[in-house]
Design an enzyme around this catalytic site. Sequence first.
Site, PDB file in Angstrom:
ATOM      1  N   THR A  35       0.874  -1.193   0.238  1.00 47.20           N
ATOM      2  CA  THR A  35       0.143  -0.147   0.085  1.00 47.20           C
ATOM      3  C   THR A  35       0.799   1.206   0.007  1.00 47.20           C
ATOM      4  O   THR A  35       0.266   2.299  -0.283  1.00 47.20           O
ATOM      5  CB  THR A  35      -0.814  -0.044   1.298  1.00 47.20           C
ATOM      6  OG1 THR A  35      -0.442   0.088   2.437  1.00 47.20           O
ATOM      7  CG2 THR A  35      -1.734  -1.103   1.209  1.00 47.20           C
ATOM      8  N   TYR A 145      -8.044  -5.243  11.495  1.00 46.41           N
ATOM      9  CA  TYR A 145      -7.063  -4.177  11.739  1.00 46.41           C
ATOM     10  C   TYR A 145      -7.131  -3.787  13.239  1.00 46.41           C
ATOM     11  O   TYR A 145      -6.059  -3.615  13.960  1.00 46.41           O
ATOM     12  CB  TYR A 145      -7.577  -2.870  10.940  1.00 46.41           C
ATOM     13  CG  TYR A 145      -6.577  -1.674  11.057  1.00 46.41           C
ATOM     14  CD1 TYR A 145      -5.190  -1.745  10.651  1.00 46.41           C
ATOM     15  CD2 TYR A 145      -7.256  -0.515  11.458  1.00 46.41           C
ATOM     16  CE1 TYR A 145      -4.401  -0.554  10.755  1.00 46.41           C
ATOM     17  CE2 TYR A 145      -6.258   0.778  11.669  1.00 46.41           C
ATOM     18  CZ  TYR A 145      -5.153   0.688  11.069  1.00 46.41           C
ATOM     19  OH  TYR A 145      -4.379   1.555  11.405  1.00 46.41           O
ATOM     20  N   THR A 175      -6.034  11.396  10.048  1.00 48.76           N
ATOM     21  CA  THR A 175      -5.130  12.278   9.319  1.00 48.76           C
ATOM     22  C   THR A 175      -5.052  12.415   8.202  1.00 48.76           C
ATOM     23  O   THR A 175      -5.604  11.420   7.398  1.00 48.76           O
ATOM     24  CB  THR A 175      -3.541  11.695  10.090  1.00 48.76           C
ATOM     25  OG1 THR A 175      -3.734  11.403  11.591  1.00 48.76           O
ATOM     26  CG2 THR A 175      -2.477  12.659   9.581  1.00 48.76           C
TER      27      THR A 175
END
Length: 309
Positions: A35, A145, A175
């Site tokens: 990723t 996760y 974020t």
Amino acid sequence: MRILITGGAGFLGSHLTDRLIQEGCEVVSFDNLITGNINNIAHLISNEKFKFIKYDVTEYLFLDGDIDWILHFASPASPIDYIELPIQTLKVGSLGTHKTLGLATNKKSKFFLASTSEVYGDPRENPQKENYWGNVNPTGPRGVYDEAKRFAEALTMAYHRVHNIDMRIARIFNTFGSRMRPDDGRVVPAFINQALINKPLTVFGTGKQTRSFCYISDMVEGLFRLMQSPVIEPVNLGNPEEMNIIELAEIIIDLTGSKSKLVFKPLPVDDPRVRCPDIGRAEKKLQWKPVVSIKEGLKRTIEYFEKQL
Ligand code: UDP
């Protein structure tokens, strides 16, 4: 100071690397690029203080020489990524944390875990303080996760207790900023890219669920201060300004001057209904709080994505 960062080609990893290099550190960056993106660190490749190694940190880890810090930032981190890569997500949070902690023990390095607000799951307390234990569905699609990061925190504390590892745990809330993938599925890059081409903004559920969004430069400052502090307990880092997703969509439409409308899509399974950090601990112990307003951060991020288009 020589630092190993895992996930160094990711959004957070690459921005933190820039800061560490600016501070005069030598940085070795590991990333398997599933990723992460090599373009995020391309500007550093010729820097003699920087070294990139394509590495899967769930495998046996080896690195020559002394290391002062290991920063474990590797993981798929957007809901569509970890739902598409559930086994890799579980492996990097569990095996990857085990390997990096093993290396830290061997090298007598300090250890920094990039954890997440997802450890609080769909929280029953709002805002979330670090002493809230969370409400996580272990078998749901997000569980891969959430549980991987909860395990990573538990393992980090166990290494601290058993092997005396000097460690930090940052619980990182939403974020945003440059270097996010336009298609990573997270709400800020999704809405900005939809708005820039006048396509409808895809609001999931009623859009009344809340988040709070921290601009990348504030996050990097918080992470850097936590590294320098002696704080062993987990520390929430994020922007405490809570808003709902419709409000976010409206701000982005306004800032881009877009003609886009909103289109409503089904809410993903276990999507938290509220999320907002209590940053009292970071304020007290790190003298840190975000200084970039959401609008200012969004303006800079919009400029970045405009250039990408
Ligand atoms: N969301 C949305 N439209 C999108 C992407 C996300 O409405 O195109 C919503 C999502 O359902 C969630 C919030 O925005 O409630 C934040 O999602 P994101 O994927 O950015 O991160 P999360 O906070 O869920 O990890």
